[in-house]
Design an enzyme around this catalytic site. Structure first.
Site, PDB file in Angstrom:
ATOM      1  CG  HIS A 141      31.808  18.109  -7.379  1.00  0.00           C
ATOM      2  ND1 HIS A 141      32.411  18.750  -8.325  1.00  0.00           N
ATOM      3  CD2 HIS A 141      32.577  17.072  -7.223  1.00  0.00           C
ATOM      4  CE1 HIS A 141      33.424  18.285  -8.799  1.00  0.00           C
ATOM      5  NE2 HIS A 141      33.476  16.954  -8.185  1.00  0.00           N
ATOM      6  CD  GLN A 221      29.291  10.628  -6.856  1.00  0.00           C
ATOM      7  OE1 GLN A 221      29.378   9.463  -6.787  1.00  0.00           O
ATOM      8  NE2 GLN A 221      30.608  11.165  -7.423  1.00  0.00           N
ATOM      9  CE  LYS A 244      32.129  11.290 -11.036  1.00  0.00           C
ATOM     10  NZ  LYS A 244      33.196  11.471  -9.961  1.00  0.00           N
ATOM     11  CB  CYS A 382      36.134  18.317  -6.269  1.00  0.00           C
ATOM     12  SG  CYS A 382      37.359  17.846  -7.322  1.00  0.00           S
TER      13      CYS A 382
END
Length: 424
Positions: A141, A221, A244, A382
């Site tokens: 990212h 993530q 998240k 991103c």
């Protein structure tokens, strides 16, 4: 007494999962999933961008503002003491969630981005010098690329990039070859936000530590999908974002091994990161407070603690098993859509499904699906260098959460059929 105050005085209902993972019961914990979009039921497939929030998190933050709101670490009055207690309880919850050895290893930040920048501008500036190297991967990212580019520009160090294969798996042999005597730090995602690939962090840490390099893991993530254990992983730093993992926005965590945090200079100056200040000299506080300048996001930290409680109630293994079932169903269903190509097919991955449709721009896919009540993400996510690796400008991305169902996938496939009818 208002309805909200009444609800906050009622103990939160615990999800009864004794008979197994009941996704419909889980969904009932998320008020927004009952919403309609353009008159159609919301199908939320954008959890990798931000997850929805369970009522328990909403209530915890509301309770703070209604009953406990005061600044932390600064007052002796009742509300300040209570707020400080709740804030530090949240820190202890994060420690247990990550299985960190010490609570002092948990630094509250705004999110993964700030956590990575903090390490780059503290440990990076003191231990990375001209001619040294920082190693990242091709699937990172922007938040795990740009801070290291900035550091390299400031210090004269070099940024190295470990490649990936066409399935989206890290080429571990190439990464090992790139870790050299001048490598000071390896920064890598635990899970790719575009591909869903789960990287072998323990092995990466072993390779880096064997050469004397530190390891930072971008766990944004991974946190909502995997059981985390920083001691088992062996990493030096681990970064995550609350939003998240079913918590609020504007709050995140940097885990750092205590001896490293103690040796790092402050990231920002201001209140609460000091022991004493004079015009001649300032003495800095110990970690983690050294890195928490200014009034923190107190409600956010408490909301994050509530999200961790919620995840613990569901169970990491149960969440993972449910999501893998939906992921397998989705992979088969999408593979049958004419002209659709999945980007990221590593065998070890979480519920992230990036794809392209022949001849149709991802933004058009997202716009048509939106009118059907289906929320996905479109764009470069991103991760522009990763897009370039696959020869793409953008993809459509459907991403799963603990509340995702096979019916959501059916709706997505039906929606994609409407996309194809409109553009082909």
């Amino acid at each position: 007494m208002s309805n909200l105050e009444t609800s906050l005085q009622t103990p939160p209902k615990r999800l009864d999962l004794t008979a197994g993972y009941d996704v419909e019961r889980v969904r009932q914990a998320f008020p927004i999933l009952a919403e309609t979009i353009y008159g159609k039921p919301l199908i939320y497939l954008d959890s990798a961008a931000t997850s929805q929030k369970p009522q328990a998190v909403i209530d915890a933050m509301s309770r703070f503002f209604l009953k406990e709101n005061a600044n932390v670490h600064r007052g002796v009055h009742f509300l300040s003491v209570r707020a400080t207690e709740e804030y530090e309880k949240a820190r202890a919850k994060v420690q247990r969630f990550l299985n960190a050895e010490h609570v002092e290893e948990i630094v509250f930040v705004r999110g993964t981005t700030e956590a990575i920048n903090l390490v780059a501008q503290t440990l990076g500036k003191t231990q990375v010098h001209a001619g040294d190297e920082v190693l990242i991967s091709a699937m990172e990212h922007h938040s795990n690329i740009v801070p290291w580019q900035m550091l390299c520009e400031q210090t004269g160090a070099h940024l190295r990039v470990a490649p990936i294969d066409d399935a989206g798996e890290l080429l571990l042999d190439e990464l090992e070859r790139l870790i050299g005597p001048r490598t000071r730090l390896v920064a890598v995602a635990h899970v790719s936000n575009v591909l869903g690939t789960i990287n072998p962090i323990q092995r990466i840490v072993e390779l880096a530590h064997a050469r004397g390099a530190r390891v930072l893991v971008d766990g944004a993530q991974a946190a909502p999908h995997l059981r985390l254990d920083v001691r088992a992983l062996g990493c030096d730093f681990y970064a995550l974002s609350g939003h998240k993992m079913y918590g609020p926005t504007g709050v995140g965590v940097l885990y750092g091994r205590r001896e490293l945090l103690e040796a790092m200079p402050p990231y920002q100056g201001g209140g609460d990161m000091i022991l004493s200040v004079s015009f001649e000299k300032t003495l800095y506080n110990k970690p983690p407070y050294r890195f928490e300048a200014g009034t923190p996001n107190m409600a956010g930290a408490i909301g994050l603690g509530a999200a961790i409680d919620f995840l613990g109630e569901l169970g990491a293994e149960a969440i993972a098993a449910h999501e893998q079932t939906v992921l397998s169903y989705a992979q088969q269903a999408l593979a049958a859509v004419p002209g659709l190509r999945l980007i990221g097919t590593a065998p070890e991955k979480v519920g992230v499904l990036s794809f392209v449709l022949d001849g149709i721009h991802p933004h058009d896919i997202g716009t048509v699906l939106d009118r059907e009540g289906i929320a996905i993400r479109t764009g470069h996510h991103c991760a522009q260098p990763l897009m370039q690796r696959f020869g793409l400008a953008a993809t459509a991305r459907a991403s799963l959460g603990c509340y995702s169902t096979e019916q959501d996938i059916d709706a997505l496939v039906t929606g994609l059929a409407k996309v194809r009818e409109l553009f082909q």
